[in-house]
Design a protein around this motif. Structure first.
Motif, PDB file in Angstrom:
ATOM      1  N   ARG A 115      -1.582  -5.031  -2.646  1.00 36.21           N
ATOM      2  CA  ARG A 115      -2.826  -4.669  -1.688  1.00 36.21           C
ATOM      3  C   ARG A 115      -2.368  -4.727  -0.439  1.00 36.21           C
ATOM      4  N   ASN A 116      -1.489  -5.385   0.094  1.00 35.32           N
ATOM      5  CA  ASN A 116      -1.095  -5.472   1.384  1.00 35.32           C
ATOM      6  C   ASN A 116      -0.633  -4.282   2.048  1.00 35.32           C
ATOM      7  N   LYS A 117      -1.883  -3.744   3.307  1.00 31.95           N
ATOM      8  CA  LYS A 117      -1.677  -2.541   3.878  1.00 31.95           C
ATOM      9  C   LYS A 117      -0.040  -2.136   4.412  1.00 31.95           C
ATOM     10  N   GLU A 119       2.641  -3.483   3.463  1.00 33.31           N
ATOM     11  CA  GLU A 119       3.562  -3.311   2.217  1.00 33.31           C
ATOM     12  C   GLU A 119       3.486  -1.906   1.518  1.00 33.31           C
TER      13      GLU A 119
END
Ligand SMILES: Nc1ncnc2c1ncn2[C@@H]1O[C@H](COP(=O)(O)OP(=O)(O)O)[C@@H](O)[C@H]1O
Ligand SMILES: [Mg+2]
Length: 251
Positions: A115-117, A119
């Motif tokens: 979910r991490n943008k 990443e």
């Protein structure tokens, strides 16, 4: 040949009562390109689909025999989603999702919980670079993937597969819908990708197999007739059927 990453043994496939593959045994070396050739209907796609359990999705299709991917039995009780992440697939007709270029490539990683943008961005950019598409689309990541050319769409589909961090890439006639220049780009890309991935490619184009495949397998009516180094198979085949096929006598 490199160390083999896949060992298929006595693979038989049936659609209802009709047998499409008759005991296929072959080993696929890692970090190389393996071409599957043979006339239409000989079972190339059927075999390819066995390797990531895509035949599961076809009602009335039954697979027997053994396929081992790095010590793990593919035909047994395994996590099929994980298998398909490890063994990605690219189809004949580029099939981008109707969403942005970025979202197409981010689709798999998002499904797998990333979910991490920052990443996601890193994964998407890296996959697009590996698919030799980044430079052409870097200012248009938010635009629809459907606006890309056919060749670009196919490279996007390759990027989408790469974003899942696979080991093996299955390609079913990936250039047969493309023009010669786009085809050349994909071939060049495959030669680059085989340094990191194992590629298994069905192709109708014998020149293509000769140009890029390290080894080639000739299928005929559900049997594997001959399998070996591409150069040998095309220039000095062991089997008369192979010779007839590669010299264009049928097919
Ligand atoms: N979904 C299906 N249902 C029934 N028969 C199928 C299906 N897919 C393939 N077949 C049959 O299996 C055989 C091998 O097909 P296929 O693997 O598509 O060959 P190829 O990719 O070499 O053209 C053919 O006789 C084909 O008609
Ligand atoms: Mg096919």
């Amino acid at each position: 040949m490199n160390h083999s990453i896949i060992q298929a043994k006595d693979v038989c496939v049936f659609y209802n009562d009709k047998q499409a593959l008759h005991g296929i045994s072959m080993e696929i070396p890692e970090q190389s390109i393996t071409a599957l050739i043979g006339p239409s209907g000989c079972g190339k796609s059927t075999f390819l689909r066995c390797l990531n359990r895509m035949n599961d999705l076809i009602a009335n299709c039954r697979v027997e025999g053994s396929i081992v991917l790095e010590e793990e039995e593919v035909t047994g009780k395994i996590d099929v989603n994980l298998l398909r992440k490890r063994v990605g697939m690219v189809f004949q007709k580029p099939n981008p999702f109707p969403m942005s270029i970025f979202d197409n490539v981010a689709y798999g990683p998002r499904t797998h919980g990333i979910r991490n943008k920052a990443e996601l961005e890193k994964i998407v950019i890296e996959a697009l670079k590996q698919a030799s598409l980044y430079d052409e689309v870097k200012d248009d990541l938010k635009k629809s993937a459907l606006g890309l050319s056919g060749g670009q769409q196919q490279r996007l589909c390759i990027a989408r597969a790469l974003a899942a961090d696979p080991q093996v890439l299955l390609m079913d006639e990936p250039t047969s819908a493309l023009d010669p220049i786009s085809t050349a780009k994909i071939e060049e890309l495959c030669l680059e990708l085989k340094k990191r991935y194992t590629i298994i490619m069905v192709t109708h184009n014998l020149q293509q197999a000769m140009r890029i495949a390290d080894q080639t397998a000739f299928f005929y009516q559900g049997d594997l007739i001959e399998y070996g180094e591409s150069k040998t198979l095309f220039t000095n085949p062991a089997h008369p059927k192979t010779r007839d096929y590669v010299t264009g006598r049928f097919g």
